[in-house]
Design a protein around this motif. Structure first.
Motif, mmCIF file in Angstrom:
data_model
loop_
_atom_site.group_PDB
_atom_site.id
_atom_site.type_symbol
_atom_site.label_atom_id
_atom_site.label_comp_id
_atom_site.label_asym_id
_atom_site.label_seq_id
_atom_site.Cartn_x
_atom_site.Cartn_y
_atom_site.Cartn_z
ATOM 1 N N GLU A 188 -23.844 -50.150 -25.814
ATOM 2 C CA GLU A 188 -22.565 -50.276 -25.740
ATOM 3 C C GLU A 188 -22.238 -52.061 -25.702
ATOM 4 O O GLU A 188 -20.378 -52.165 -26.456
ATOM 5 C CB GLU A 188 -22.629 -50.006 -24.847
ATOM 6 N N ARG A 240 -23.205 -56.002 -14.605
ATOM 7 C CA ARG A 240 -23.349 -55.040 -13.523
ATOM 8 C C ARG A 240 -24.174 -54.206 -14.272
ATOM 9 O O ARG A 240 -25.180 -53.574 -13.537
ATOM 10 C CB ARG A 240 -21.548 -53.705 -14.457
ATOM 11 N N GLU A 263 -37.425 -55.437 -8.077
ATOM 12 C CA GLU A 263 -37.923 -54.939 -6.600
ATOM 13 C C GLU A 263 -39.013 -53.741 -6.402
ATOM 14 O O GLU A 263 -39.642 -53.582 -5.863
ATOM 15 C CB GLU A 263 -35.891 -54.113 -6.530
ATOM 16 N N ILE A 264 -38.402 -52.577 -7.379
ATOM 17 C CA ILE A 264 -39.507 -51.762 -7.661
ATOM 18 C C ILE A 264 -40.666 -51.872 -8.121
ATOM 19 O O ILE A 264 -41.665 -51.679 -7.080
ATOM 20 C CB ILE A 264 -38.911 -50.613 -8.353
ATOM 21 N N ASN A 266 -17.180 -57.574 -30.677
ATOM 22 C CA ASN A 266 -16.259 -57.095 -31.918
ATOM 23 C C ASN A 266 -15.415 -57.750 -30.585
ATOM 24 O O ASN A 266 -13.924 -57.236 -30.943
ATOM 25 C CB ASN A 266 -16.256 -55.549 -31.518
ATOM 26 N N SER A 322 -14.003 -59.792 -18.446
ATOM 27 C CA SER A 322 -14.337 -57.994 -17.919
ATOM 28 C C SER A 322 -15.868 -58.012 -18.762
ATOM 29 O O SER A 322 -17.055 -57.305 -18.039
ATOM 30 C CB SER A 322 -13.554 -57.527 -18.416
ATOM 31 N N GLY A 323 -16.610 -59.053 -19.665
ATOM 32 C CA GLY A 323 -17.491 -58.697 -20.331
ATOM 33 C C GLY A 323 -18.219 -59.183 -19.326
ATOM 34 O O GLY A 323 -19.387 -58.730 -19.324
ATOM 35 N N LYS A 352 -29.157 -48.270 -23.977
ATOM 36 C CA LYS A 352 -27.709 -48.183 -24.026
ATOM 37 C C LYS A 352 -27.253 -48.177 -23.723
ATOM 38 O O LYS A 352 -26.315 -48.944 -24.314
ATOM 39 C CB LYS A 352 -27.661 -46.187 -23.220
ATOM 40 N N GLU A 353 -26.722 -48.463 -22.809
ATOM 41 C CA GLU A 353 -25.714 -49.904 -21.946
ATOM 42 C C GLU A 353 -25.652 -51.549 -22.824
ATOM 43 O O GLU A 353 -24.813 -51.304 -23.401
ATOM 44 C CB GLU A 353 -26.078 -50.109 -20.438
ATOM 45 N N LYS A 382 -36.339 -60.581 -7.073
ATOM 46 C CA LYS A 382 -36.839 -61.488 -7.875
ATOM 47 C C LYS A 382 -38.320 -61.095 -8.055
ATOM 48 O O LYS A 382 -39.122 -60.831 -6.942
ATOM 49 C CB LYS A 382 -36.531 -62.393 -7.239
ATOM 50 N N ASP A 398 -21.854 -54.385 -28.907
ATOM 51 C CA ASP A 398 -20.894 -53.965 -29.602
ATOM 52 C C ASP A 398 -19.811 -54.548 -29.159
ATOM 53 O O ASP A 398 -18.528 -54.423 -30.395
ATOM 54 C CB ASP A 398 -21.243 -52.230 -29.572
ATOM 55 N N ILE A 399 -19.369 -53.708 -27.974
ATOM 56 C CA ILE A 399 -18.191 -54.732 -27.112
ATOM 57 C C ILE A 399 -17.801 -56.332 -27.742
ATOM 58 O O ILE A 399 -17.047 -56.663 -28.193
ATOM 59 C CB ILE A 399 -17.638 -54.311 -26.231
ATOM 60 N N PHE A 405 -13.733 -64.334 -21.173
ATOM 61 C CA PHE A 405 -14.359 -63.132 -21.958
ATOM 62 C C PHE A 405 -14.814 -62.762 -20.333
ATOM 63 O O PHE A 405 -15.658 -61.998 -20.102
ATOM 64 C CB PHE A 405 -14.850 -62.593 -22.676
ATOM 65 N N LYS A 465 -33.066 -54.290 -10.182
ATOM 66 C CA LYS A 465 -33.666 -53.283 -9.203
ATOM 67 C C LYS A 465 -35.340 -52.724 -10.268
ATOM 68 O O LYS A 465 -36.530 -52.831 -9.543
ATOM 69 C CB LYS A 465 -33.295 -51.683 -9.848
ATOM 70 N N HIS A 497 -18.995 -57.217 -16.616
ATOM 71 C CA HIS A 497 -20.408 -55.504 -17.600
ATOM 72 C C HIS A 497 -21.322 -56.063 -17.512
ATOM 73 O O HIS A 497 -22.352 -55.279 -17.155
ATOM 74 C CB HIS A 497 -19.702 -54.964 -18.720
#
Lengths: 184, 575
Positions: B363, B311, B321-322, B370, B304-305, B359-360, B328, B366-367, B302, B318, B308
């Motif tokens: 989602e 991503r 980094e902050i 399923n 494409s999963g 939030k991400e 790291k 869930d994808i 999978f 980040k 994401h």
């Protein structure tokens, strides 16, 4: 599957066009350590603190030179050098683009003149470090009249001090100095 | 030590041992911290005592250390560290170290492995490194040292060698387990491939498409870090070396190391530093778990999963980094605290990122859940049965996927984990799916922990200085890395260097039971099973397949096997 497609369309392009566009880094990013030769006193604190041995100090006692060297290929960007440097001669910059085609390009070097020991004549301490310490003592309130005595004492190498003991070291100095030291 | 005797925990453990084996069994009892107790026993009682604590009092083997103490007391020493858990009141959990001395002229001890299988790797390692012979160990092959290492040269003995010494190499040979039987094929996986980050050699014994047994050889890249630290580095520098034990969960190692040194020397870390450590540990968990969930998606085909998940993972990078100035979470620790504070502006940025991540993740999960293929490929695959788990002391999501709610953060709270509310996530499926769901659950817990810590962090200093190191004191430090507990043990020296440092990474405890997880599974699931351990990945780039029926051996590249895992077409065995 439909959900994923929707998500993909909604997100659009996730990548940036680096290296064709500059990549922003967070403030306080730890990148290439930048070295300021003017500020450096060749004390070697950074070389002692460096966990990766990226910073090294070498003596050449024949030529009377102490050389400072950083090898960026070993650097782990921890920033310990910046933390321990007494004069702020080394600071970490946000520059992370360090790739080089030749290994030599990954070195940064500086040579420092050493001062000879007052007694045995061997080279032993970087001149700049000596000046820095004398200036620091003056700042700390040592009277100007004493500074040339301190200088004479400090220009004796550790071996000579050890060999003769501090007392003989003082005795062997010019007469006036010995007396003043005794009074102090 | 600065703690009072009332604070000392766990009197019941030595008392129970005295009841069972007589009062003479314990030669000495010392506390390093209120929750770290060391009992010294005679080496002949070692198996009895360790077994009793392990099975009789819900102990788990967390580390075992060999030490060359000839310059201190004329003997070698072994320290078996047991994590005593499962008490009604978590305040009663503690670490019990069973110590035994081994005389220089008779370097052997009765092996604990026949009774507590979890000790197998530790005893093999101590044999390699110190030449201490575990009498009766069922598996007496080398573990850490290469096969061409000279006999009778034991690297960690103080008088053995300079840490820069490299012996000449000769051709290697290693006796892999041989599985006899009709129709069994041997599949070698590894050891070296120039493009891969970590080498390991796996040998899978298959009958047709199904794995009958497995054997593996690791430590191809043993870096001799412990020896380097003892010889070359000061206490603060070792933090930066400890981080490099792992490329993903490095920060947990430096926290575990610092904690060990701090415990040994009675150094109290400021509260604000504890909160900062907690936040960074959880940031590390975020990016590690996102990575592993992504890989699981990748390995079931999978992709494409996978993209994401990566991503979204970028937001966790980040954060690092902050907060730390690097992608790291490296370079933040010193003995006594942390080096960089969290400012208000940074805090607000992190809180914003957490909201987005939550939030991400909703989602994406869930994808993922399923996607019919994902459940089909992971449910019931790579089972780590509860009894195997009990015997081998595995750790982390690997363990929590088999119904054991073992989590160092709850069992032996460190940093600020006992100051913010959170829950241990565990699942009962014992399979790949359960382990991945545990990770997903832990991501949500990590969001909560980071948020709470950022909101409740007290003001104050972040680093203490001006303490002194007491020579020859020892203690352990433990953290819960994304892959499970990391347990470090240190003994200070008298020259501003460590006398002994033992770093045990989570995956070390997970490897020995992998053999059982392979059994009965299709060969196409092997990469998925290995990935579900989350073993600082990629230790598996080539496979040897041994067909027991046809008596032939075939080497398959990891790419081929991985493709087979994803596509389940074009079996490399048939080509």
């Amino acid at each position: 599957m439909f959900k994923l497609l929707k998500k993909a369309l909604q997100v659009g392009e996730a990548t940036v066009e680096y290296p064709f566009k500059p990549l922003e880094v967070a403030p306080g990013f730890r990148g290439k350590p930048i070295y300021n030769f003017q500020q450096c006193i060749a004390c070697g604190a950074c070389a002692i603190a460096c966990p990766a041995n990226a910073i090294t100090m070498d003596y050449n006692l024949e030529k009377g030179i102490k050389s400072w060297k950083v090898f960026y290929g070993r650097c782990i960007f921890c920033g310990r050098c910046e933390e321990v440097c007494p004069t702020g001669a080394i600071t970490l910059s946000p520059d992370f683009e360090l790739a080089a085609t030749a290994k030599e390009d990954l070195y940064c070097k500086a040579d420092f003149r050493l001062t000879r020991c007052h007694l045995c004549g061997e080279y032993f301490v970087p001149a700049k470090e000596l000046e820095y310490i004398l200036a620091a003592l003056e700042q700390a309130g040592q009277p100007g009249s004493a500074s040339h005595i301190t200088r004479q004492v400090m220009e004796v190498c550790p071996q000579c001090k050890r060999r003769q003991g501090i007392k003989t070291a003082v005795k062997s100095l010019p007469r006036a100095v010995g007396q003043q030291q005794g009074r102090g | 030590m600065s703690f009072s005797s009332q604070m000392k925990r766990g009197k019941k453990y030595p008392d129970a041992l005295k009841d069972k084996f007589g009062t003479a069994v314990i030669l000495e009892e010392t506390y390093q911290t209120p929750e770290q107790l060391t009992i010294t026993v005679d080496r002949n009682n070692l198996p009895d005592v360790v077994t009793e604590l392990y099975y009789g009092h819900n102990g788990w083997l967390s580390n075992m250390i060999g030490n060359d103490e000839r310059s201190i007391n004329g003997c070698y020493a072994l320290y078996y560290i047991l994590s005593m858990e499962g008490n009604q009141n978590p305040q009663d959990n503690m670490w019990v170290t069973v110590k035994t001395l081994i005389p220089e002229n008779d370097p052997q001890f009765p092996s604990v492995t026949p009774r507590v299988p979890a000790a197998v790797w530790y005893e093999r390692e101590v044999r390699d490194m110190f030449g201490l012979e575990p009498e009766g160990i069922p598996d007496a092959r080398r573990l850490v040292l290469p096969d061409d290492w000279p006999d009778n040269l034991y690297p960690l003995r103080k008088d053995a060698m300079d840490y820069r010494y490299r012996p000449e190499s000769v051709e290697e040979k290693y006796d892999f387990i041989e599985v006899e039987g009709e129709g069994i094929v041997e599949v070698p996986l590894g050891p070296l491939h120039i493009t891969s980050d970590e080498p390991g050699h796996f040998r899978l014994f298959v009958d047709g498409e199904y794995i009958v047994d497995a054997d593996y050889r690791l430590f191809y890249i043993h870096r001799g870090m412990e020896k380097t630290a003892e010889n070359r580095m000061d206490y603060d520098q070792v933090n930066f070396l400890a981080e490099r034990v792992c490329g993903i969960c490095g920060y947990t190692h430096s926290v575990a190391y610092s904690a060990a040194v701090e415990s040994a020397n009675g150094i109290e870390v400021p509260l604000r530093a504890q909160y900062i450590r907690t936040i960074l540990l959880e940031v590390e968990r975020l990016h590690s778990h996102f990575l592993n969930l992504g890989l699981a998606a990748h390995l079931v085909g999978f992709d494409s999963g996978f993209m994401h998940f990566f991503r979204v993972r970028e937001k966790a990078m980040k954060m690092a980094e902050i907060l730390t100035g690097g992608r790291k979470t490296y370079g933040m620790n010193l003995v006594g605290g942390v080096r960089r504070d969290i400012l208000k502006e940074e805090r607000d940025q992190i809180l914003r990122l957490i909201t987005e991540l939550r939030k991400e993740l909703d989602e994406l999960l869930d994808i993922l859940i399923n996607t019919p293929n994902f459940l089909m490929r992971t449910r019931g695959v790579g089972k780590l049965e509860r009894d195997v788990a009990r015997d081998f002391s595995p750790v982390g999501p690997n363990m929590r996927g088999s119904g054991y709610a073992r989590d160092n953060r709850a069992d032996h709270p460190f940093a600020a984990y006992d100051r913010v509310p959170w829950e241990v996530v565990s699942k009962d499926g014992c399979d790949v799916l359960s382990r991945e769901l545990v990770r997903a659950g832990e991501l949500y817990q990590a969001f909560n922990i980071i948020e709470r810590c950022l909101q409740e962090m007290p003001p104050g200093p972040i680093l203490v200085e001006g303490f002194s190191y007491k020579p020859y004191t020892y203690a352990l430090g433990a953290t819960e890395a994304p892959r499970g507990e990391n347990v470090h043990w240190v003994m200070t020296g008298d020259n501003q260097k460590l006398y002994r440092w033992r770093a045990r990474a989570a995956t070390y405890n997970n490897w020995p039971s992998l053999r059982y997880m392979f059994r009965g599974n299709a060969i196409s699931d092997a990469p998925l099973i290995v990935a579900s351990l989350d073993p600082c990945y990629s230790c598996t780039e080539r496979v040897t397949v041994v067909d027991v029926r046809k008596k032939n051996v075939k080497t398959v590249s990891y790419n081929e096997l991985e493709n087979y895992c994803r596509e389940r077409k074009y079996s490399p065995l048939k080509l």
